[in-house]
Design a protein around this motif. Sequence first.
Motif, mmCIF file in Angstrom:
data_model
loop_
_atom_site.group_PDB
_atom_site.id
_atom_site.type_symbol
_atom_site.label_atom_id
_atom_site.label_comp_id
_atom_site.label_asym_id
_atom_site.label_seq_id
_atom_site.Cartn_x
_atom_site.Cartn_y
_atom_site.Cartn_z
ATOM 1 N N HIS A 125 34.426 47.959 47.113
ATOM 2 C CA HIS A 125 34.807 47.833 45.704
ATOM 3 C C HIS A 125 35.898 48.820 45.283
ATOM 4 N N GLY A 126 36.237 49.764 46.137
ATOM 5 C CA GLY A 126 37.256 50.760 45.800
ATOM 6 C C GLY A 126 38.590 50.159 45.378
ATOM 7 N N PRO A 127 39.133 49.213 46.151
ATOM 8 C CA PRO A 127 40.400 48.610 45.732
ATOM 9 C C PRO A 127 40.314 47.883 44.395
ATOM 10 N N ALA A 128 39.186 47.254 44.114
ATOM 11 C CA ALA A 128 39.021 46.567 42.824
ATOM 12 C C ALA A 128 39.011 47.566 41.676
ATOM 13 N N VAL A 129 38.373 48.716 41.877
ATOM 14 C CA VAL A 129 38.365 49.757 40.848
ATOM 15 C C VAL A 129 39.789 50.242 40.604
ATOM 16 N N ALA A 130 40.524 50.513 41.684
ATOM 17 C CA ALA A 130 41.912 50.988 41.555
ATOM 18 C C ALA A 130 42.788 49.931 40.882
ATOM 19 N N ASP A 131 42.602 48.666 41.224
ATOM 20 C CA ASP A 131 43.379 47.592 40.601
ATOM 21 C C ASP A 131 43.095 47.481 39.107
ATOM 22 N N ARG A 132 41.825 47.595 38.748
ATOM 23 C CA ARG A 132 41.481 47.538 37.315
ATOM 24 C C ARG A 132 42.081 48.724 36.572
ATOM 25 N N ALA A 134 34.099 47.295 37.881
ATOM 26 C CA ALA A 134 34.233 46.513 39.116
ATOM 27 C C ALA A 134 33.045 46.752 40.042
ATOM 28 N N VAL A 135 32.392 47.892 39.901
ATOM 29 C CA VAL A 135 31.203 48.231 40.683
ATOM 30 C C VAL A 135 29.936 47.969 39.867
ATOM 31 N N VAL A 136 29.965 48.395 38.634
ATOM 32 C CA VAL A 136 28.769 48.404 37.793
ATOM 33 C C VAL A 136 28.289 46.992 37.455
ATOM 34 N N VAL A 137 29.177 46.113 37.082
ATOM 35 C CA VAL A 137 28.772 44.764 36.673
ATOM 36 C C VAL A 137 28.059 44.027 37.811
ATOM 37 N N PRO A 138 28.622 44.004 39.035
ATOM 38 C CA PRO A 138 27.887 43.326 40.118
ATOM 39 C C PRO A 138 26.548 43.995 40.445
ATOM 40 N N GLN A 139 26.490 45.325 40.328
ATOM 41 C CA GLN A 139 25.227 45.998 40.625
ATOM 42 C C GLN A 139 24.180 45.687 39.565
ATOM 43 N N ASP A 140 24.575 45.682 38.304
ATOM 44 C CA ASP A 140 23.630 45.301 37.253
ATOM 45 C C ASP A 140 23.162 43.860 37.436
ATOM 46 N N ALA A 141 24.057 42.986 37.852
ATOM 47 C CA ALA A 141 23.709 41.573 38.022
ATOM 48 C C ALA A 141 22.735 41.345 39.168
ATOM 49 N N ASP A 142 22.751 42.218 40.164
ATOM 50 C CA ASP A 142 21.889 42.065 41.336
ATOM 51 C C ASP A 142 21.015 43.304 41.518
ATOM 52 N N LEU A 193 29.498 58.168 38.150
ATOM 53 C CA LEU A 193 28.972 56.928 38.723
ATOM 54 C C LEU A 193 27.778 57.226 39.616
ATOM 55 N N ASP A 194 27.912 58.225 40.487
ATOM 56 C CA ASP A 194 26.803 58.586 41.377
ATOM 57 C C ASP A 194 25.574 59.002 40.571
#
Length: 184
Positions: free
Chosen positions: A55-62, A82-90, A155-156
């Motif tokens: 997810h690192g590249p997605a965070v940087a892109d956002r 970019a990290v949080v939404v998928p983690q909350d969803a699953d 985040l951690d």
Amino acid sequence: MRDEVSAHAWALFAQQGYEATTVEQIAEAAGMSPRTFFRYVASKDELLLERLLEHGPAVADRLAGAAPDLPAWRALRDALDAVVVPQDADAAQVRPLVTMLRDEPAVRAATAERRHRWEQLLAPVLAARLSVPGAAVTADDARVLALAGAALACLDAAQLAWVGRPAERLADLLDAAMGAVSPL
């Protein structure tokens, strides 16, 4: 095939932990021999790090796509979705994995490597955001490194708190963590 192997590995990691999961078990779950496993993946350590980095590249892109007038700290918070939404969803699948990352000594190096690589991805984007005409900021500027490191530490911290609070959303805990740092 590699994605399938990774999915089976992470399901096993969530069930029984990283250290207790063997390459043989991952290969069997993926319907292959250990020898075939090694054609696609060098080790289970590689699968671990690859997933932590994904997810690192997605965070940087956002972050790069954030409105230029948005303050850097707010842009970082939004980018972390970019990290949080998928983690909350699953959450049911992710919480045991976050617990594993927290509790198993064998994965601490991979977690530290993830943070380092994400900081490297975020630093040039933050440097560009903080630069003004006549005063360029570089990726190794202390302010840039502090912002990237602090956001990832938030985040951690939010993820670790989230593990023990099934009724709460990771997004809310991240807001609280970043809000606690913001006034400083």
